[in-house]
Design a protein around this motif. Sequence first.
Motif, PDB file in Angstrom:
ATOM      1  N   SER A 177      -1.503  -1.249   5.487  1.00  0.00           N
ATOM      2  CA  SER A 177      -0.637  -1.913   6.464  1.00  0.00           C
ATOM      3  C   SER A 177      -0.725  -1.287   7.843  1.00  0.00           C
ATOM      4  O   SER A 177      -0.323  -1.894   8.838  1.00  0.00           O
ATOM      5  N   TRP A 217       9.662  -5.732   4.444  1.00  0.00           N
ATOM      6  CA  TRP A 217       8.261  -5.990   4.133  1.00  0.00           C
ATOM      7  C   TRP A 217       8.196  -6.757   2.816  1.00  0.00           C
ATOM      8  O   TRP A 217       8.736  -6.302   1.800  1.00  0.00           O
ATOM      9  N   LEU A 219       3.097  -7.482   3.457  1.00  0.00           N
ATOM     10  CA  LEU A 219       2.118  -6.459   3.136  1.00  0.00           C
ATOM     11  C   LEU A 219       0.877  -7.096   2.508  1.00  0.00           C
ATOM     12  O   LEU A 219       0.972  -7.981   1.663  1.00  0.00           O
ATOM     13  N   LYS A 220      -0.278  -6.604   2.929  1.00  0.00           N
ATOM     14  CA  LYS A 220      -1.539  -7.130   2.410  1.00  0.00           C
ATOM     15  C   LYS A 220      -1.813  -6.583   1.020  1.00  0.00           C
ATOM     16  O   LYS A 220      -1.423  -5.468   0.685  1.00  0.00           O
TER      17      LYS A 220
END
Length: 280
Positions: A261, A217, A255-256
Motif C-alpha cells: 500500500s 482501509w 488495500l491491494k
Amino acid sequence: MLKFISFGSGSSGNCYYLFTATDGLLIDTGIGIRTLKKYFRDYGLSLAKVNYVLITHDHADHIKSVGVFSNDYHLPVYATRKVHVGIGKNYCVKKKIDPHYARILECGQPIELGCFRVTPFSVPHDSSDNVGYKIECEGITFCLITDAGIVTDEMKEVIAQADYLVMEANHDEEMVMSGPYPEYLKERILGATGHLSNKSCAVAIAENMTEKLKMVWLCHLSQENNHPELARKTVEAVLRSYGIVVGKDITLEVLKRTVPSGVYELTLDEGAKQFPTDLF
C-alpha cells in the motif's frame, strides 16, 4: 510516530505492519518470506525492528510463512491456543513455529507488547479460531477486522473505538450469487462464518463509527467476486445514505491484494499521511 503498511490483502496472502521508530508489530504472515524481505528492502524498512508477530487465524493465506519468519528471526508469535493448534496441523505451513516462540492470547485480555497495547477479540469465521485486533499506541487506536462472516456486538464496540480501521469488504453479494462458484462455496462465503460483503462492511462502519474515526482501509477483497472500484463505490454510497461523506467526514482507501500500500503515518490531529512510493 506510528506508521502502517499493508504488504498484501486477499486470498493470495495477507500481511500488515504497524511500527514506530523503535518497535514493530507484524499482523499475519501469509506472503512468502522472500517477498516479505524484498518489500522491507524496497520501502527502506528494517526486519530487525520487527519484534512481535500477531496471527488472526490459521488459514494458509494468513500463516504461510509464520514458522520460517518466527524461527529465522527469533520472534514470538501471538495467537489463541486454538489458532496455534491449527497452525501446527496446517500442511501449507512447511516450517512450524518452534514451541519456544509460541505465545498464547486470550480474547478480551489486553497484553503489552513494547509500545503497543494489544487486545484480541473474537471474529466469526470457519477457521479453528479467529480474532481481530485493537492496538493502542501513542494515543491512537488502530483496529483490524478481517475474515468475518457477520458483525458481532463486540466488533461494533471496537469500530466505535477506532481512530483507524482496517475492515474486510470481501465481496459483492450479486457477483457471488451469479458467479461460477459451486453452491456449497457460495453458501460458505455468504454464511455466518464466511466473509463480509461490501454492504455489510459499510453498514457496520456507518452505524458504529464515531467522529474520532479518521480513516478506513477496505481489506481482503475477492479477486473473483469483487473489484476495488466497486467496493469503494458501494461503501461510499452506503455511508452517504447515513449522512457520512467520504473525503470530508472520513478517508476511505482500498488495500491491494498483491501489492504493498505504501507507508501511512498515523496522527491524531491530521489523519493519515501517505508517503509517496517514489521516496522508497
